[in-house]
Scaffold this active site. Structure first.
Site, short mmCIF file in Angstrom:
data_model
loop_
_atom_site.label_atom_id
_atom_site.label_comp_id
_atom_site.label_asym_id
_atom_site.label_seq_id
_atom_site.Cartn_x
_atom_site.Cartn_y
_atom_site.Cartn_z
N ARG A 51 0.85 -1.18 0.00
CA ARG A 51 0.00 0.00 0.00
C ARG A 51 0.89 1.24 0.00
O ARG A 51 2.00 1.22 0.53
CB ARG A 51 -0.86 0.04 1.26
N LYS A 101 -2.71 -1.92 9.25
CA LYS A 101 -3.99 -2.00 8.55
C LYS A 101 -5.14 -1.99 9.55
O LYS A 101 -4.96 -2.33 10.71
CB LYS A 101 -4.04 -3.22 7.64
N HIS A 133 -4.12 3.00 -5.23
CA HIS A 133 -4.22 1.53 -5.16
C HIS A 133 -3.94 0.86 -6.50
O HIS A 133 -3.79 -0.35 -6.56
CB HIS A 133 -5.60 1.11 -4.66
N ARG A 185 -0.76 -1.36 -6.37
CA ARG A 185 -0.96 -2.63 -5.65
C ARG A 185 -1.84 -3.58 -6.46
O ARG A 185 -1.59 -4.78 -6.54
CB ARG A 185 -1.61 -2.30 -4.30
N HIS A 232 -6.26 -10.81 2.61
CA HIS A 232 -7.72 -10.81 2.46
C HIS A 232 -8.32 -12.04 3.13
O HIS A 232 -7.68 -13.08 3.22
CB HIS A 232 -8.09 -10.80 0.97
N TYR A 285 -10.81 -7.29 -5.81
CA TYR A 285 -9.82 -6.24 -5.58
C TYR A 285 -8.92 -6.03 -6.80
O TYR A 285 -8.64 -4.91 -7.18
CB TYR A 285 -8.97 -6.58 -4.34
#
Length: 195
Positions: free
Chosen positions: A40, A64, A139, A142, A165, A174
């Site tokens: 990130r 996170k 993002h 990533r 995840h 994602y």
């Protein structure tokens, strides 16, 4: 907040890298660092030269949001990140003229501070505009990493582990794999219903 997509086309990745490299070597490294590590932006910006220079791996403490009833509670996990040869090459050239305690992505404002997330967004947005890419954001780096790792071996479990995840469908959503399949389904229907 807009939903951003990965850069799926390798030629577009090369085009963005080249554009940024011609403009600013720091920004080129930032782009490459993101797509080669899958971190990130909030985990990339605090990296200093001493963390990565002349190393094969580095360790990052990811912060996170904890998925619990408590809002804004945080926890940390240390993650081992390999430095791939292409990134190592870029780092060795870029880091020659900076001090060990300098941030890699140093701002021109103030003393030894990293650039901001907003500045990263502006850098990416400008490069995307110049290279004809839409749906860009911080993002994107990533997601680009994840999308191309997935395309290489279709190993969603590996990516799920890398990204932290909780379920495979979250990882696929994602990185935009589900969206690509949905878009293709619409395109196929359009071809079928030509009247």
């Amino acid at each position: 907040m807009n939903f951003v997509q990965p850069i799926r086309d390798i030629e577009k990745i090369v085009e963005v890298k080249k554009y940024l490299g011609n403009k600013n070597k720091r920004d080129e490294l930032l782009f490459c660092f993101g797509i080669y590590t899958g971190l990130r932006i909030s985990d990339i910006l605090p990296v200093k030269k001493k963390d990565v220079y002349n190393k094969d791996v580095f360790f990052v403490v990811e912060i996170k949001t904890k998925k619990s009833r408590k809002k804004n509670s945080k926890y940390t996990t240390k993650r081992r990140i390999p430095i791939v040869p292409e990134l190592k090459k870029l780092l060795s050239v870029y880091c020659q003229n900076i001090k060990d305690d300098d941030y890699l992505f140093k701002s021109r404002q103030g003393k030894n501070q990293p650039i901001t997330r907003v500045r990263v967004y502006d850098i990416l947005r400008e490069a995307a505009h110049e290279c004809g890419i839409t749906e860009i954001g911080t993002h994107t780096l990533r997601k680009t990493f994840g999308y191309h790792i997935y395309q290489e071996g279709k190993d969603v479990a590996l990516l799920q582990e890398i990204f932290g995840h909780s379920a495979p469908y979250i990882t696929l959503r994602y990185i935009g794999v589900n969206q690509k399949a949905i878009d293709q389904a619409y395109n196929n229907l359009n071809k079928k219903f030509k009247f």
